[in-house]
Design an enzyme around this catalytic site. Structure first.
Site, mmCIF file in Angstrom:
data_model
loop_
_atom_site.group_PDB
_atom_site.id
_atom_site.type_symbol
_atom_site.label_atom_id
_atom_site.label_comp_id
_atom_site.label_asym_id
_atom_site.label_seq_id
_atom_site.Cartn_x
_atom_site.Cartn_y
_atom_site.Cartn_z
ATOM 1 N N LYS A 3 -18.373 -17.241 2.720
ATOM 2 C CA LYS A 3 -20.035 -17.589 3.319
ATOM 3 C C LYS A 3 -20.243 -18.895 2.472
ATOM 4 O O LYS A 3 -20.862 -19.845 3.302
ATOM 5 C CB LYS A 3 -20.901 -16.514 2.807
ATOM 6 C CG LYS A 3 -20.562 -15.185 3.804
ATOM 7 C CD LYS A 3 -21.344 -14.200 3.170
ATOM 8 C CE LYS A 3 -21.087 -12.987 3.846
ATOM 9 N NZ LYS A 3 -21.412 -11.796 3.175
ATOM 10 N N ASP A 49 -15.348 -12.599 -0.468
ATOM 11 C CA ASP A 49 -16.377 -12.558 0.859
ATOM 12 C C ASP A 49 -17.850 -13.663 0.536
ATOM 13 O O ASP A 49 -17.941 -14.440 1.683
ATOM 14 C CB ASP A 49 -16.925 -11.143 1.027
ATOM 15 C CG ASP A 49 -17.950 -11.054 2.420
ATOM 16 O OD1 ASP A 49 -17.476 -11.333 3.317
ATOM 17 O OD2 ASP A 49 -19.238 -10.980 1.799
HETATM 18 N N1 LIG Z 1 -18.968 -7.266 3.716
HETATM 19 C C1 LIG Z 1 -20.022 -8.351 4.006
HETATM 20 C C2 LIG Z 1 -20.623 -8.055 5.303
HETATM 21 C C3 LIG Z 1 -21.325 -9.040 5.877
HETATM 22 O O1 LIG Z 1 -20.916 -10.305 5.914
HETATM 23 C C4 LIG Z 1 -21.202 -8.118 2.909
HETATM 24 O O2 LIG Z 1 -21.140 -7.004 2.197
HETATM 25 O O3 LIG Z 1 -22.098 -9.031 2.809
#
Ligand SMILES: N[C@@H](CC=O)C(=O)O
Ligand SMILES: NC(=O)C1=CN([C@@H]2O[C@H](COP(=O)(O)OP(=O)(O)OC[C@H]3O[C@@H](n4cnc5c(N)ncnc54)[C@H](OP(=O)(O)O)[C@@H]3O)[C@@H](O)[C@H]2O)C=CC1
Ligand code: NA
Length: 366
Positions: A227, A223
């Site tokens: 980003k 995740d």
């Molecule tokens: N799972 C992600 C949600 C937001 O992008 C996080 O915990 O940052």
């Protein structure tokens, strides 16, 4: 109603973020009579609501009606056709984390359908998909906004775009980019007190709506890697994918092959001692451990993983699900531009989606 006075909204995904978005849409529609905002399609993975003549689905009852609906969702190419034939301009709100939906963005955009979304998959998938999305939008004039794909509703993407568009030179971006990881380390390894049990905090993060639909997507670092891929691309680095740079995973080796998120959460307590060791190693040096990421634009180095911080460091002192993102640029010199605040949760994420929606409306309904 004349089509110029109406904007149709199609929503895919009505989970944690989707439900908060619907509630904000209701407030927005009540405060803003023109253009009239009408939902013409809403679906989860199993159910859908729509009217063949595009007549509006009431926002206030959409969630309940969707739950009771016997209609199944259209296949993605059919959603594109249905929306492209609508009598007014259409904005698609993708509140899923689906790669299939993300892969269809070029088809939606090339047919004039604008998109707002918190889904990271389109912008952090292959670089080819990234190029196709923005080429399709440029050709058709449809808009695509994804503020909540980084830092939830925090103004991270808009800030970076503003820096780049005004001619500043971004040299480094670093910080805490995951609400889940922030919450986990702030509660498991707090500055004061002994902190909670790792696996119990992971369950809490899921219950609070901070994690991805499958929390392993947070714990494996992907995740955050997604980003950073998005931010690196916006800063001018053509990063190929979120797996093309070093990413540290916090998934215990023994659980790498479990098939479901539920089984993973059930077995995680067996491995709490591994994270306790990591916490103790930092504590022995008078530091705390946190999960961070960075992009060095000049060396094109992107990395994601655990680092130790002095107890006085701003990253060590974060609270709750807070993100902190520092932009180092030529203009800002050695004092970075810093964005900080809640980086996960339904309402703050939906805020980014709803504000993106407003931006698109103001551009397409002139
Ligand atoms: N799972 C992600 C949600 C937001 O992008 C996080 O915990 O940052
Ligand atoms: N939660 C947060 O704090 C943040 C989330 N985001 C992003 O927001 C998005 C949504 O997250 P969240 O609401 O928490 O997730 P949820 O799991 O709560 O909701 C996801 C929704 O999408 C639906 N869905 C999934 N796949 C499909 C599909 N192929 N077609 C139609 N519907 C589908 C699900 O339906 P069903 O239940 O039937 O599977 C569900 O309604 C994700 O991309 C996430 O990364 C971004 C920033 C912060
Ligand atoms: Na954001």
């Amino acid at each position: 109603m004349s089509s110029a006075n109406q904007v149709l909204i199609a929503i895919i995904g009505a989970g944690g973020v989707g439900k908060c978005f619907l509630s904000q849409l209701q407030t927005l529609a009540s405060r803003r009579p023109t253009p009239k905002l009408s939902i013409c399609y809403i679906s989860t993975s199993k159910k859908a609501l729509f009217n063949n003549d595009y007549s509006p689905i009431p926002t206030e009852t959409a969630v309940d009606e969707l739950a009771a609906s016997t209609k199944v969702p259209f296949a993605l190419p059919n959603i594109v056709d249905y929306l492209a034939a609508a009598p007014s301009k259409v904005i698609l709100v993708d509140n899923t984390s689906s790669q299939d939906v993300a892969d269809a963005y070029p088809s939606f955009l090339s047919r004039g359908i604008s998109i707002v979304t918190p889904n990271k998959k389109a912008f952090s998938g292959s670089y080819k998909l990234w190029q196709e999305i923005f080429a399709a939008a440029a050709d058709s004039g449809a808009k695509v906004y994804h503020e909540s794909s980084v830092g939830a509703g925090l103004p991270v993407i808009s800030t970076l775009k503003d820096l780049v568009d005004t001619g500043d030179e971004v040299t480094k971006i670093e910080g805490v980019f995951s609400g889940t990881m922030s919450f986990l380390f702030n509660s498991f390894a707090p500055l004061e007190g002994s902190g909670g049990q790792w696996s119990a905090e992971v369950k809490k993060a899921k219950e609070l709506g901070y994690t991805e639909p499958d929390p392993r997507d947070d714990l494996n670092g992907l995740d955050v890697a997604r980003k950073l891929t998005i931010l690196a691309r916006l800063a001018g680095l053509p990063v190929e994918s979120p797996t093309s740079f070093p990413v540290q995973s916090l998934i215990p080796k023994e659980l790498e092959s479990v098939s479901s998120g539920d089984e993973f959460l059930q077995r995680l307590p067996e491995f709490d001692s591994q994270m306790e060791e990591t916490k103790a190693a930092a504590g022995n040096q008078g530091k705390v451990v946190r999960f961070v990421g960075s992009i060095d634009v000049a060396t094109k180095a992107v990395k994601v993983g655990l680092e130790m911080f002095d107890r006085s460091h701003p990253i060590a002192a974060l609270k709750g699900s807070d993100n902190i993102i520092s932009f180092y640029t030529k203009r800002y010199g050695s004092n970075p531009l810093i964005v900080q605040g809640a980086g996960a949760g339904g309402d703050v994420t939906a805020m980014g989606v709803t504000s993106d929606l407003l931006k698109v409306i103001s551009q397409i309904s002139k």
